[in-house]
Design a protein around this motif. Sequence first.
Motif, PDB file in Angstrom:
ATOM      1  N   SER A   1       8.306   7.820  10.258  1.00 49.62           N
ATOM      2  CA  SER A   1       6.989   7.801  10.896  1.00 49.62           C
ATOM      3  C   SER A   1       7.009   6.985  12.184  1.00 49.62           C
ATOM      4  N   GLY A   2       7.858   5.945  12.218  1.00 51.52           N
ATOM      5  CA  GLY A   2       7.936   5.078  13.386  1.00 51.52           C
ATOM      6  C   GLY A   2       6.677   4.260  13.609  1.00 51.52           C
ATOM      7  N   CYS A   3       5.809   4.190  12.612  1.00 52.60           N
ATOM      8  CA  CYS A   3       4.516   3.514  12.765  1.00 52.60           C
ATOM      9  C   CYS A   3       4.478   2.096  12.202  1.00 52.60           C
ATOM     10  N   PHE A   4       5.533   1.675  11.534  1.00 49.67           N
ATOM     11  CA  PHE A   4       5.484   0.408  10.821  1.00 49.67           C
ATOM     12  C   PHE A   4       6.670  -0.478  11.187  1.00 49.67           C
ATOM     13  N   GLU A   5       6.467  -1.778  11.072  1.00 43.47           N
ATOM     14  CA  GLU A   5       7.579  -2.702  11.276  1.00 43.47           C
ATOM     15  C   GLU A   5       8.617  -2.449  10.192  1.00 43.47           C
ATOM     16  N   SER A   6       9.873  -2.601  10.537  1.00 45.43           N
ATOM     17  CA  SER A   6      10.940  -2.290   9.575  1.00 45.43           C
ATOM     18  C   SER A   6      10.865  -3.151   8.322  1.00 45.43           C
ATOM     19  N   ILE A   7      10.385  -4.366   8.441  1.00 43.71           N
ATOM     20  CA  ILE A   7      10.313  -5.244   7.265  1.00 43.71           C
ATOM     21  C   ILE A   7       9.284  -4.734   6.247  1.00 43.71           C
ATOM     22  N   ALA A   8       8.373  -3.869   6.665  1.00 40.36           N
ATOM     23  CA  ALA A   8       7.384  -3.307   5.741  1.00 40.36           C
ATOM     24  C   ALA A   8       8.019  -2.422   4.683  1.00 40.36           C
ATOM     25  N   VAL A   9       9.281  -2.011   4.888  1.00 37.26           N
ATOM     26  CA  VAL A   9       9.944  -1.183   3.870  1.00 37.26           C
ATOM     27  C   VAL A   9      10.440  -2.017   2.689  1.00 37.26           C
ATOM     28  N   ILE A  10      10.473  -3.332   2.824  1.00 38.13           N
ATOM     29  CA  ILE A  10      11.015  -4.161   1.733  1.00 38.13           C
ATOM     30  C   ILE A  10      10.251  -3.963   0.422  1.00 38.13           C
ATOM     31  N   PRO A  11       8.916  -4.030   0.400  1.00 36.59           N
ATOM     32  CA  PRO A  11       8.240  -3.768  -0.878  1.00 36.59           C
ATOM     33  C   PRO A  11       8.513  -2.362  -1.415  1.00 36.59           C
ATOM     34  N   VAL A  12       8.736  -1.419  -0.521  1.00 41.02           N
ATOM     35  CA  VAL A  12       9.007  -0.042  -0.928  1.00 41.02           C
ATOM     36  C   VAL A  12      10.387   0.054  -1.577  1.00 41.02           C
ATOM     37  N   ILE A  13      11.403  -0.494  -0.931  1.00 37.49           N
ATOM     38  CA  ILE A  13      12.780  -0.367  -1.423  1.00 37.49           C
ATOM     39  C   ILE A  13      13.069  -1.304  -2.603  1.00 37.49           C
ATOM     40  N   GLN A  14      12.315  -2.406  -2.727  1.00 41.77           N
ATOM     41  CA  GLN A  14      12.645  -3.388  -3.763  1.00 41.77           C
ATOM     42  C   GLN A  14      11.633  -3.491  -4.909  1.00 41.77           C
ATOM     43  N   HIS A  15      10.587  -2.701  -4.941  1.00 37.63           N
ATOM     44  CA  HIS A  15       9.563  -2.907  -5.970  1.00 37.63           C
ATOM     45  C   HIS A  15      10.027  -2.590  -7.391  1.00 37.63           C
ATOM     46  N   HIS A  16      11.160  -1.926  -7.546  1.00 29.15           N
ATOM     47  CA  HIS A  16      11.712  -1.687  -8.891  1.00 29.15           C
ATOM     48  C   HIS A  16      12.972  -2.507  -9.166  1.00 29.15           C
TER      49      HIS A  16
ATOM     50  N   LEU B   1       0.819  -1.215   0.000  1.00 32.42           N
ATOM     51  CA  LEU B   1       0.000   0.000   0.000  1.00 32.42           C
ATOM     52  C   LEU B   1       0.855   1.269   0.000  1.00 32.42           C
ATOM     53  N   LEU B   2       2.025   1.187   0.616  1.00 37.95           N
ATOM     54  CA  LEU B   2       2.896   2.365   0.748  1.00 37.95           C
ATOM     55  C   LEU B   2       4.034   2.403  -0.274  1.00 37.95           C
ATOM     56  N   HIS B   3       4.083   1.450  -1.192  1.00 38.78           N
ATOM     57  CA  HIS B   3       5.267   1.311  -2.048  1.00 38.78           C
ATOM     58  C   HIS B   3       5.626   2.565  -2.837  1.00 38.78           C
ATOM     59  N   ASP B   4       4.665   3.375  -3.205  1.00 41.28           N
ATOM     60  CA  ASP B   4       4.949   4.583  -3.987  1.00 41.28           C
ATOM     61  C   ASP B   4       4.764   5.876  -3.191  1.00 41.28           C
ATOM     62  N   ILE B   5       4.753   5.782  -1.881  1.00 38.63           N
ATOM     63  CA  ILE B   5       4.518   6.982  -1.065  1.00 38.63           C
ATOM     64  C   ILE B   5       5.569   8.065  -1.310  1.00 38.63           C
ATOM     65  N   GLY B   6       6.757   7.665  -1.708  1.00 37.70           N
ATOM     66  CA  GLY B   6       7.805   8.643  -2.004  1.00 37.70           C
ATOM     67  C   GLY B   6       7.479   9.530  -3.190  1.00 37.70           C
ATOM     68  N   LYS B   7       6.553   9.101  -4.050  1.00 34.77           N
ATOM     69  CA  LYS B   7       6.159   9.931  -5.197  1.00 34.77           C
ATOM     70  C   LYS B   7       5.457  11.197  -4.761  1.00 34.77           C
ATOM     71  N   THR B   8       4.971  11.228  -3.529  1.00 31.54           N
ATOM     72  CA  THR B   8       4.326  12.457  -3.042  1.00 31.54           C
ATOM     73  C   THR B   8       5.333  13.595  -2.927  1.00 31.54           C
ATOM     74  N   GLN B   9       6.626  13.274  -2.954  1.00 26.30           N
ATOM     75  CA  GLN B   9       7.667  14.291  -2.846  1.00 26.30           C
ATOM     76  C   GLN B   9       8.335  14.589  -4.190  1.00 26.30           C
ATOM     77  N   ILE B  10       7.793  14.021  -5.246  1.00 23.16           N
ATOM     78  CA  ILE B  10       8.310  14.269  -6.597  1.00 23.16           C
ATOM     79  C   ILE B  10       7.384  15.284  -7.271  1.00 23.16           C
ATOM     80  N   GLU B  11       7.961  16.170  -8.049  1.00 21.35           N
ATOM     81  CA  GLU B  11       7.196  17.222  -8.694  1.00 21.35           C
ATOM     82  C   GLU B  11       6.048  16.651  -9.518  1.00 21.35           C
ATOM     83  N   HIS B  12       4.887  17.259  -9.357  1.00 21.21           N
ATOM     84  CA  HIS B  12       3.665  16.853 -10.051  1.00 21.21           C
ATOM     85  C   HIS B  12       3.873  16.822 -11.571  1.00 21.21           C
TER      86      HIS B  12
END
Length: 153
Positions: free
Chosen positions: A60-75, A18-29
């Motif tokens: 955010s400190g709200c998620f387990e660290s392993i939840a970043v794997i889909p975010v960091i590896q989806h590409h 669900l969060l895999h592309d959250i970093g796109k919120t910081q990329i220019e529209h």
Amino acid sequence: KYLKFDSKELHVLTTGLLLHDIGKTQIEHEIINKRGKLTKDEFERIKMHVELGVENIIQSGCFESIAVIPVIQHHEKCNGTGYPKGIRGEMLHKYGKLAGIVDVYDALTTRRSYAFAQSPFPALRVMSDEMKGSFDVDLLKHFVLFLGSNKIK
């Protein structure tokens, strides 16, 4: 559920998906919604969404660290041609491999500012033929079987 993950695995995986592309919120529209081919600089900027997303989740400190794997590896790609690290094969976590499959399928089957949506079968053909080597063969097979099933097991 189809892959028989337990409830903890499902929670972590789905959170990361669900969060895999959250970093796109910081990329220019203008870059995110650009019609046509991105310049080299624009593509480098887009690629930054991976690290930006990981930073967002960790800070955010709200998620387990392993939840970043889909975010960091989806590409990342099984053949090592992905980004941000160019890791390959067994170095990729199963969550990253699954995220890559789901992300590409979604990209191919959803109308984008730069491309029309494809139907499911042509999209799967692109993934298996034109993108050969990008995905874990067994997980891609299971994904296809899942799409063809009538229910989640």
